[in-house]
Design a protein around this motif. Structure first.
Motif, mmCIF file in Angstrom:
data_model
loop_
_atom_site.group_PDB
_atom_site.id
_atom_site.type_symbol
_atom_site.label_atom_id
_atom_site.label_comp_id
_atom_site.label_asym_id
_atom_site.label_seq_id
_atom_site.Cartn_x
_atom_site.Cartn_y
_atom_site.Cartn_z
ATOM 1 N N MET A 296 67.033 9.355 45.762
ATOM 2 C CA MET A 296 65.815 8.473 46.275
ATOM 3 C C MET A 296 65.334 7.532 45.184
ATOM 4 O O MET A 296 65.571 8.037 43.861
ATOM 5 C CB MET A 296 64.743 9.551 46.487
ATOM 6 N N PHE A 297 65.132 6.469 45.565
ATOM 7 C CA PHE A 297 64.669 5.550 44.458
ATOM 8 C C PHE A 297 63.338 4.904 44.894
ATOM 9 O O PHE A 297 62.824 5.054 46.076
ATOM 10 C CB PHE A 297 65.631 4.121 44.741
ATOM 11 N N ASN A 298 62.559 4.798 43.701
ATOM 12 C CA ASN A 298 61.161 4.251 43.910
ATOM 13 C C ASN A 298 60.310 5.234 44.453
ATOM 14 O O ASN A 298 59.237 4.853 44.974
ATOM 15 C CB ASN A 298 61.133 2.871 44.795
ATOM 16 N N VAL A 299 60.557 6.485 44.015
ATOM 17 C CA VAL A 299 59.383 7.411 44.276
ATOM 18 C C VAL A 299 58.616 7.480 43.023
ATOM 19 O O VAL A 299 59.156 7.641 41.808
ATOM 20 C CB VAL A 299 60.169 8.902 44.259
ATOM 21 N N PRO A 300 57.214 7.321 43.113
ATOM 22 C CA PRO A 300 56.471 7.216 41.945
ATOM 23 C C PRO A 300 56.444 8.105 41.193
ATOM 24 O O PRO A 300 56.537 9.634 41.356
ATOM 25 C CB PRO A 300 54.915 6.977 42.540
ATOM 26 N N GLU A 301 56.322 8.070 39.751
ATOM 27 C CA GLU A 301 56.658 9.051 38.910
ATOM 28 C C GLU A 301 55.168 9.900 38.469
ATOM 29 O O GLU A 301 54.236 9.288 38.686
ATOM 30 C CB GLU A 301 56.930 8.452 37.298
ATOM 31 N N SER A 302 55.483 11.004 38.380
ATOM 32 C CA SER A 302 54.266 11.717 37.779
ATOM 33 C C SER A 302 53.599 11.452 36.517
ATOM 34 O O SER A 302 54.419 11.017 35.569
ATOM 35 C CB SER A 302 54.446 13.449 37.791
ATOM 36 N N PHE B 272 65.772 16.787 40.228
ATOM 37 C CA PHE B 272 65.629 16.272 38.963
ATOM 38 C C PHE B 272 65.781 14.621 38.848
ATOM 39 O O PHE B 272 66.189 14.107 39.920
ATOM 40 C CB PHE B 272 66.532 16.869 38.096
ATOM 41 N N ARG B 273 65.215 14.256 37.934
ATOM 42 C CA ARG B 273 65.288 12.785 37.895
ATOM 43 C C ARG B 273 66.146 12.371 36.731
ATOM 44 O O ARG B 273 66.383 13.197 35.809
ATOM 45 C CB ARG B 273 63.773 12.286 37.203
ATOM 46 N N ILE B 274 66.854 11.176 36.864
ATOM 47 C CA ILE B 274 67.731 10.854 36.145
ATOM 48 C C ILE B 274 67.652 9.552 35.207
ATOM 49 O O ILE B 274 66.746 8.806 35.624
ATOM 50 C CB ILE B 274 69.183 10.468 36.576
ATOM 51 N N GLY B 275 67.927 9.515 34.046
ATOM 52 C CA GLY B 275 67.428 8.445 33.206
ATOM 53 C C GLY B 275 66.302 8.896 32.121
ATOM 54 O O GLY B 275 65.803 9.992 32.237
ATOM 55 N N ARG B 276 66.203 8.025 31.251
ATOM 56 C CA ARG B 276 65.054 8.402 30.364
ATOM 57 C C ARG B 276 63.686 7.652 30.821
ATOM 58 O O ARG B 276 63.913 6.547 31.470
ATOM 59 C CB ARG B 276 65.414 7.408 28.987
ATOM 60 N N THR C 95 58.537 2.798 30.269
ATOM 61 C CA THR C 95 57.414 2.164 30.890
ATOM 62 C C THR C 95 57.730 0.904 31.692
ATOM 63 O O THR C 95 58.519 0.287 31.519
ATOM 64 C CB THR C 95 56.388 1.624 29.752
ATOM 65 N N GLY C 96 57.075 1.077 33.132
ATOM 66 C CA GLY C 96 57.330 -0.029 34.109
ATOM 67 C C GLY C 96 58.655 0.239 34.769
ATOM 68 O O GLY C 96 58.878 -0.664 35.824
ATOM 69 N N LYS C 97 59.472 1.306 34.574
ATOM 70 C CA LYS C 97 60.432 1.734 35.522
ATOM 71 C C LYS C 97 60.227 3.010 35.938
ATOM 72 O O LYS C 97 59.676 3.984 35.633
ATOM 73 C CB LYS C 97 61.804 1.764 34.645
ATOM 74 N N VAL C 98 60.800 3.169 37.384
ATOM 75 C CA VAL C 98 60.605 4.465 37.886
ATOM 76 C C VAL C 98 62.271 4.894 38.075
ATOM 77 O O VAL C 98 63.053 4.427 38.412
ATOM 78 C CB VAL C 98 60.089 4.162 39.427
ATOM 79 N N ARG C 99 62.234 6.220 37.515
ATOM 80 C CA ARG C 99 63.717 6.905 37.519
ATOM 81 C C ARG C 99 64.055 7.375 38.917
ATOM 82 O O ARG C 99 63.157 7.879 39.570
ATOM 83 C CB ARG C 99 63.712 7.897 36.682
ATOM 84 N N PRO C 100 65.142 7.318 39.195
ATOM 85 C CA PRO C 100 65.654 7.852 40.327
ATOM 86 C C PRO C 100 65.539 9.678 40.523
ATOM 87 O O PRO C 100 65.588 10.101 39.343
ATOM 88 C CB PRO C 100 67.195 7.387 40.652
#
Length: 157
Positions: free
Chosen positions: A19-25, A60-64, A67-72
């Protein structure tokens, strides 16, 4: 050897969606972040898409964190049928009232080779459309739109 590795990778990702663009906690504890992601995704599946039998095995989320980016978010579902039902119904999210939900994309989790093949097919279909006609991707091939309609009518006879 490469084909065996590819098959292992496909089997590993068989029940996975991304899933892409799911807001980060905004939480800081990993367990709290994971819990919040699970709750948010289950709400989307059950509330927005109407798929009730969803059981997320792993999430789980992937990537680091940037700021300003939402991890898949990658999720392993309990059944492959549920995975495909979610992917199929995900188009409903585009028409949702909530602008944040409208941006969410659900896709199958693919191997690198599958992603490369999809990119190649999309490029081929784009090129053929520029040269005229309606072209779509079906079963790993780029075909004319009327050929799809004809093959469907042949099956109904």
């Amino acid at each position: 050897m490469e084909n065996l590795e590819e098959e292992r990778e496909r089997e590993k990702k068989r029940n996975n969606i991304i899933m892409f663009n799911v807001p980060e906690s905004r939480k800081t504890e990993i367990s709290e972040i994971t819990y919040e992601d699970r709750e948010r995704c289950e709400e989307i599946f059950q509330g927005k898409l109407g798929v009730k039998d969803v059981k997320i095995q792993r999430i789980f989320r992937i990537g680091r964190i940037t700021t300003g980016k939402v991890r898949p978010v990658i999720m392993e579902m309990n059944e492959v049928g549920i995975k495909w039902e979610l992917v199929k119904r995900s188009k409903k999210l585009k028409n949702d009232d909530d602008q944040v939900t409208q941006k969410i994309i659900i896709a199958p989790d693919l191997t690198k080779r599958e992603r490369e093949e999809n990119d190649r097919l999309r490029e081929e279909s784009r090129h053929k459309r520029q040269n005229g006609g309606q072209w779509i991707i079906r079963k790993g091939k780029v075909v004319r739109m009327h050929e799809v309609a004809e093959s469907r009518s042949d099956k109904s006879v």
